[in-house]
Design a protein around this motif. Structure first.
Motif, PDB file in Angstrom:
ATOM      1  N   LYS A  21      43.160 -85.108   9.533  1.00  0.00           N
ATOM      2  CA  LYS A  21      42.421 -84.873  10.773  1.00  0.00           C
ATOM      3  C   LYS A  21      41.059 -85.538  10.737  1.00  0.00           C
ATOM      4  O   LYS A  21      40.365 -85.592  11.735  1.00  0.00           O
ATOM      5  CB  LYS A  21      42.202 -83.361  10.961  1.00  0.00           C
ATOM      6  CG  LYS A  21      43.335 -82.679  11.681  1.00  0.00           C
ATOM      7  CD  LYS A  21      42.917 -81.304  12.173  1.00  0.00           C
ATOM      8  CE  LYS A  21      43.180 -80.264  11.127  1.00  0.00           C
ATOM      9  NZ  LYS A  21      42.998 -78.886  11.644  1.00  0.00           N
ATOM     10  N   ILE A  30      38.555 -84.504   8.541  1.00  0.00           N
ATOM     11  CA  ILE A  30      37.523 -83.529   8.187  1.00  0.00           C
ATOM     12  C   ILE A  30      36.845 -83.967   6.897  1.00  0.00           C
ATOM     13  O   ILE A  30      37.484 -84.517   6.008  1.00  0.00           O
ATOM     14  CB  ILE A  30      38.153 -82.133   8.012  1.00  0.00           C
ATOM     15  CG1 ILE A  30      38.807 -81.707   9.315  1.00  0.00           C
ATOM     16  CG2 ILE A  30      37.108 -81.113   7.585  1.00  0.00           C
ATOM     17  CD1 ILE A  30      39.636 -80.474   9.172  1.00  0.00           C
ATOM     18  N   LYS A  60      39.568 -70.627   1.126  1.00  0.00           N
ATOM     19  CA  LYS A  60      40.082 -69.401   1.727  1.00  0.00           C
ATOM     20  C   LYS A  60      41.492 -69.107   1.216  1.00  0.00           C
ATOM     21  O   LYS A  60      41.869 -67.960   1.017  1.00  0.00           O
ATOM     22  CB  LYS A  60      40.073 -69.515   3.256  1.00  0.00           C
ATOM     23  CG  LYS A  60      40.176 -68.161   3.920  1.00  0.00           C
ATOM     24  CD  LYS A  60      39.988 -68.227   5.419  1.00  0.00           C
ATOM     25  CE  LYS A  60      40.139 -66.837   6.017  1.00  0.00           C
ATOM     26  NZ  LYS A  60      40.183 -66.839   7.470  1.00  0.00           N
ATOM     27  N   PRO A  67      46.204 -63.146   7.133  1.00  0.00           N
ATOM     28  CA  PRO A  67      46.851 -62.423   8.231  1.00  0.00           C
ATOM     29  C   PRO A  67      48.300 -62.065   7.919  1.00  0.00           C
ATOM     30  O   PRO A  67      48.898 -61.240   8.601  1.00  0.00           O
ATOM     31  CB  PRO A  67      46.769 -63.413   9.389  1.00  0.00           C
ATOM     32  CG  PRO A  67      46.658 -64.745   8.753  1.00  0.00           C
ATOM     33  CD  PRO A  67      45.874 -64.514   7.494  1.00  0.00           C
ATOM     34  N   PHE A  69      44.272 -69.878   9.142  1.00  0.00           N
ATOM     35  CA  PHE A  69      43.420 -70.130  10.297  1.00  0.00           C
ATOM     36  C   PHE A  69      44.244 -70.089  11.576  1.00  0.00           C
ATOM     37  O   PHE A  69      45.402 -70.510  11.578  1.00  0.00           O
ATOM     38  CB  PHE A  69      42.723 -71.487  10.169  1.00  0.00           C
ATOM     39  CG  PHE A  69      41.712 -71.529   9.063  1.00  0.00           C
ATOM     40  CD1 PHE A  69      40.412 -71.120   9.293  1.00  0.00           C
ATOM     41  CD2 PHE A  69      42.060 -71.946   7.796  1.00  0.00           C
ATOM     42  CE1 PHE A  69      39.469 -71.141   8.274  1.00  0.00           C
ATOM     43  CE2 PHE A  69      41.134 -71.969   6.771  1.00  0.00           C
ATOM     44  CZ  PHE A  69      39.828 -71.565   7.010  1.00  0.00           C
ATOM     45  N   GLU A 105      41.835 -72.609  16.170  1.00  0.00           N
ATOM     46  CA  GLU A 105      40.786 -73.126  15.296  1.00  0.00           C
ATOM     47  C   GLU A 105      41.207 -74.450  14.662  1.00  0.00           C
ATOM     48  O   GLU A 105      40.426 -75.393  14.573  1.00  0.00           O
ATOM     49  CB  GLU A 105      40.483 -72.096  14.215  1.00  0.00           C
ATOM     50  CG  GLU A 105      39.138 -72.336  13.590  1.00  0.00           C
ATOM     51  CD  GLU A 105      38.769 -71.266  12.583  1.00  0.00           C
ATOM     52  OE1 GLU A 105      39.387 -70.187  12.604  1.00  0.00           O
ATOM     53  OE2 GLU A 105      37.863 -71.540  11.779  1.00  0.00           O
ATOM     54  N   GLN A 106      42.472 -74.518  14.249  1.00  0.00           N
ATOM     55  CA  GLN A 106      42.950 -75.752  13.617  1.00  0.00           C
ATOM     56  C   GLN A 106      43.049 -76.881  14.629  1.00  0.00           C
ATOM     57  O   GLN A 106      42.838 -78.041  14.301  1.00  0.00           O
ATOM     58  CB  GLN A 106      44.315 -75.516  12.962  1.00  0.00           C
ATOM     59  CG  GLN A 106      44.251 -74.461  11.884  1.00  0.00           C
ATOM     60  CD  GLN A 106      45.503 -74.423  11.023  1.00  0.00           C
ATOM     61  OE1 GLN A 106      45.977 -75.443  10.549  1.00  0.00           O
ATOM     62  NE2 GLN A 106      46.043 -73.239  10.831  1.00  0.00           N
ATOM     63  N   MET A 107      43.380 -76.532  15.874  1.00  0.00           N
ATOM     64  CA  MET A 107      43.495 -77.540  16.924  1.00  0.00           C
ATOM     65  C   MET A 107      42.130 -78.130  17.271  1.00  0.00           C
ATOM     66  O   MET A 107      41.995 -79.335  17.461  1.00  0.00           O
ATOM     67  CB  MET A 107      44.069 -76.907  18.203  1.00  0.00           C
ATOM     68  CG  MET A 107      45.517 -76.521  18.146  1.00  0.00           C
ATOM     69  SD  MET A 107      46.640 -77.875  18.523  1.00  0.00           S
ATOM     70  CE  MET A 107      46.035 -78.497  20.069  1.00  0.00           C
ATOM     71  N   GLU A 167      39.309 -78.183  15.610  1.00  0.00           N
ATOM     72  CA  GLU A 167      38.511 -78.759  14.536  1.00  0.00           C
ATOM     73  C   GLU A 167      38.329 -80.273  14.690  1.00  0.00           C
ATOM     74  O   GLU A 167      37.212 -80.783  14.697  1.00  0.00           O
ATOM     75  CB  GLU A 167      39.219 -78.460  13.218  1.00  0.00           C
ATOM     76  CG  GLU A 167      38.323 -78.186  12.079  1.00  0.00           C
ATOM     77  CD  GLU A 167      39.125 -77.701  10.878  1.00  0.00           C
ATOM     78  OE1 GLU A 167      38.502 -77.221   9.946  1.00  0.00           O
ATOM     79  OE2 GLU A 167      40.363 -77.819  10.876  1.00  0.00           O
ATOM     80  N   TYR A 179      48.518 -67.021  14.387  1.00  0.00           N
ATOM     81  CA  TYR A 179      48.542 -67.707  13.099  1.00  0.00           C
ATOM     82  C   TYR A 179      49.870 -68.444  12.946  1.00  0.00           C
ATOM     83  O   TYR A 179      50.868 -68.059  13.557  1.00  0.00           O
ATOM     84  CB  TYR A 179      48.375 -66.696  11.968  1.00  0.00           C
ATOM     85  CG  TYR A 179      46.990 -66.131  11.882  1.00  0.00           C
ATOM     86  CD1 TYR A 179      45.986 -66.841  11.226  1.00  0.00           C
ATOM     87  CD2 TYR A 179      46.672 -64.922  12.472  1.00  0.00           C
ATOM     88  CE1 TYR A 179      44.704 -66.331  11.147  1.00  0.00           C
ATOM     89  CE2 TYR A 179      45.384 -64.409  12.399  1.00  0.00           C
ATOM     90  CZ  TYR A 179      44.405 -65.119  11.729  1.00  0.00           C
ATOM     91  OH  TYR A 179      43.126 -64.627  11.656  1.00  0.00           O
TER      92      TYR A 179
END
Lengths: 334, 330
Positions: free
Chosen positions: A239, A241, A253, A329, B110, B114-116, B118, B154
């Protein structure tokens, strides 16, 4: 989540019951008679007998245990044989000292350990990785009492940077409110004392932090290495980052759960294992409190002291378990 | 196709350092992709397809991997020597990528939203709110129902097909010029597979995104691609328009691949398979790499390296001495 927490708290009862019984019996297995120790070598048979009766130690052990248990249920930790004071009243300053020391030690261990582990994994096979892991290996193998003595010799005696022992400057004592001196000095606005308390904390905190720091660093590294191989890390990199965020956000995390487990267990060991450090640095904490109680065969203090530490240990690990669900989660407690 | 290509790969060579020395995984691979074009890269596992795509993104794990030579031109800019900062601008923005395993390609901890967002926030310099809107629009574009709810979910709450749609939405959210799809449907079941391929084809038409489709499935190639590149043991062995390749495969390896596709109309005979296995990378240093599995192999095939020869005009090339009478590709 709430029902899970309540269930876990209920499950604590048999654990603490069993623990109290084991501690109770083990103390009585230590040779030595409290009455004899209190009255000294020259005491008469009659005096010892009278005192034994007065302390309730002439009763069969199960009667003593159930009396003790009954008191515990009302929140009464008993009364010290040595000082004749309620343990509820005298335990807190010791506990506060230990909590302050352990908390600072754990903070150091987590901050340095986690970061060293992350950087080692990020730059695997670099010189940093090798040096950090060798240091971690030394850290887990080093005897704490020796490290403590070396710290005192080097930083206090040779360099004269930090005080050798104690919690505060004896000539400038802290007025205690909460007994957690870092907080007390801040509340009172005594920044000179705050710095002083901090200077007293550094050496014992580092000595105490060494083993957990080393273990945390190693676990973090291996967990991070595992995570950084995964597909979603490749996705994150694809992506565009920054590598820093790929490591500290996406990877950390996912890697943190085994690290948390170790932190929970190590915190417990820290509370109990502080005895050596507290002795070397004359730190008036729980370790010293229980150690002195053992020397005096002060049964109630030993029992209750160990029980309090065990209770804190179990609570910390419950907290860590709940933290898992907050992070992942997919973990759902019912 | 007269316009200049979006992506041009020239003589790309990527190698890995292994216990047995340096092994070339991608050897002198060249191809071009034009705007809006879909090309397929076909080959067995281990033939260097994925390493080629990771080399373009400069995501080959390094060490042990390394781009040894060649050029990768993105709109004329050579990105082989580009620094990490420039590569970050390219990744996800100019070239995006989707992967084989939708189940593990999204970060489990995540939320989808949020992942989209970023990548959108980084590349398009959007605020959180604008990025959310773009993400939502993209999720709707890839045909996900209840897109708003999915933003807050998620990955484990979605099925494999839905996750691959999320991956596609994510990859296309910054309007990349090239989408590299590394076996995007391999892990999905057949009905979902055809939905995803249909979706990609449709997005290719509407957004004019060029797609580099990496697959081992000739069915996917037939359905999706305009041109095909067949790779074998790190080399391009044949390149042709998709119709040409299926009608008139030249390289014995391509012929073998086509023969090994099961045909439901045919009689129930034993399915053809190419004898032997893909050679271990680096094990063949001289001669044609396919020679030992090839039924037409002759002495020369093990002695000399064949080059790419042109067949039927400019657009069909093949690396085989059987077609040597034709012109050599310069």
């Amino acid at each position: 989540m709430l029902t899970y927490t309540v269930r876990r708290l209920i499950a604590l009862i048999p654990v603490l019951l069993g623990l109290s019984l084991i501690v109770f019996l083990m103390i009585r297995a230590i040779p030595g008679d409290p009455a004899q120790i209190i009255l000294g070598q020259l005491a008469t048979e009659e005096a010892i007998e009278a005192l034994t009766k007065q302390l309730g130690l002439d009763q069969p052990w199960y009667i003593q245990y159930f009396t003790y248990l009954g008191d515990l249920l009302t929140g009464d930790l008993g009364e010290s044989i040595k000082t004749n004071t309620a343990i509820n009243q005298e335990i807190w300053p010791y506990l506060a000292a230990t909590l302050e020391l352990s908390f600072c030690a754990m903070l150091i261990a987590i901050f340095i350990g986690v970061n060293a582990g992350i950087i080692s994994a990020w730059f695997q096979h670099s010189w940093f990785d090798y040096i950090a892991m060798i240091l971690a290996l030394i850290g887990v193998s080093i005897p704490i009492f020796w490290l403590g003595l070396m710290e005192q010799w080097f930083f206090s005696i040779q360099l004269d940077w930090l005080p050798t022992s104690g919690r505060e400057e004896v000539r400038n004592p802290v007025t205690s409110i909460t007994n957690i001196y870092l907080i007390d000095t801040l509340i009172q606005g005594r920044f000179d004392q705050f710095v002083d308390v901090l200077r007293h904390l550094i050496l014992p905190a580092f000595a105490l932090a060494t083993i957990p720091m080393a273990i945390i660093a190693r676990i973090t590294r291996s967990s991070m290495l595992e995570v950084m191989k995964s597909d979603y890390i490749r996705t994150a990199r694809a992506k565009g980052i920054r590598m820093f965020w790929v490591v500290y956000k996406h990877s950390l995390k996912n890697a943190v759960i085994p690290v948390l487990t170790v932190i929970g267990l190590q915190t417990g060991l820290l509370l109990g294992g502080a005895i050596l450090t507290e002795t070397i640095f004359s730190w008036p904490g729980m370790g010293r409190y229980i150690y002195d109680a053992i020397s005096a065969r002060d049964y109630p203090v030993i029992q209750s002291g160990i029980l309090v530490i065990a209770f804190i240990f179990v609570m910390i690990n419950l907290f860590i378990d709940l933290l898992y669900a907050a992070i992942d989660p997919r973990i759902n407690y019912r | 196709m007269t316009q200049s290509p979006v992506l041009e790969v020239r003589n790309l060579e990527t190698s890995f350092v292994t216990k047995d020395g340096e092994v070339t995984a991608v050897d002198q691979v060249s191809f071009t992709i034009h705007k809006g074009e879909v090309i397929g890269i076909v080959g067995e596992s281990g033939c260097g397809k994925s390493v080629t795509s990771l080399s373009i993104m400069k995501l080959v794990p390094q060490p042990p991997g390394k781009i040894v030579g060649g050029d990768i031109l993105l709109n004329g800019e050579n990105i082989v020597g580009a620094n990490e900062k420039r590569m970050r601008e390219i990744r996800g923005n100019e070239i995006a990528m989707i992967f084989q395993e939708p189940m593990t390609s999204l970060n489990p901890l995540f939320k989808i939203g949020e992942q989209m967002t970023e990548g959108i926030k980084i590349h398009m310099k959007k605020s959180k709110k604008e990025a959310n809107e773009i993400a939502l629009k993209m999720l709707k574009l890839v045909g996900l129902p209840r897109a708003e709810a999915i933003m807050k979910e998620y990955p484990h709450q979605l099925s494999g097909g839905m996750r691959q749609r999320v991956m596609i939405a994510m990859a296309l959210s910054c309007n990349p010029e090239v989408l590299i799809a590394d076996e995007p449907t391999t892990a999905l079941d057949v009905t979902i597979q055809s939905q995803i391929l249909g979706l990609m084809k449709e997005l290719n038409k509407t957004l004019q995104t060029s797609i580099m489709m990496i697959t081992h499935d000739l069915g996917v190639v037939a359905q999706m691609c305009e041109r095909v590149i067949v790779m074998y043991a790190g080399q391009v062995v044949e390149e042709a328009k998709v119709g040409d390749l299926f009608k008139n495969p030249k390289h014995p390896y391509t012929q073998g691949l086509l023969k090994s596709v099961p045909d439901i109309r045919g009689e129930h005979s034993r399915l053809y398979s190419i004898p032997g296995n893909v050679p271990k990378p680096g094990s063949i240093t001289k001669g044609c790499r396919f020679a030992e599995r090839c039924e037409f192999a002759h002495e020369r095939c093990v002695m000399e390296d064949p080059v790419l020869f042109m067949e039927d005009g400019e657009e069909h090339t093949v690396r085989c001495f059987l077609h040597e009478k034709r012109r050599e590709v310069s």
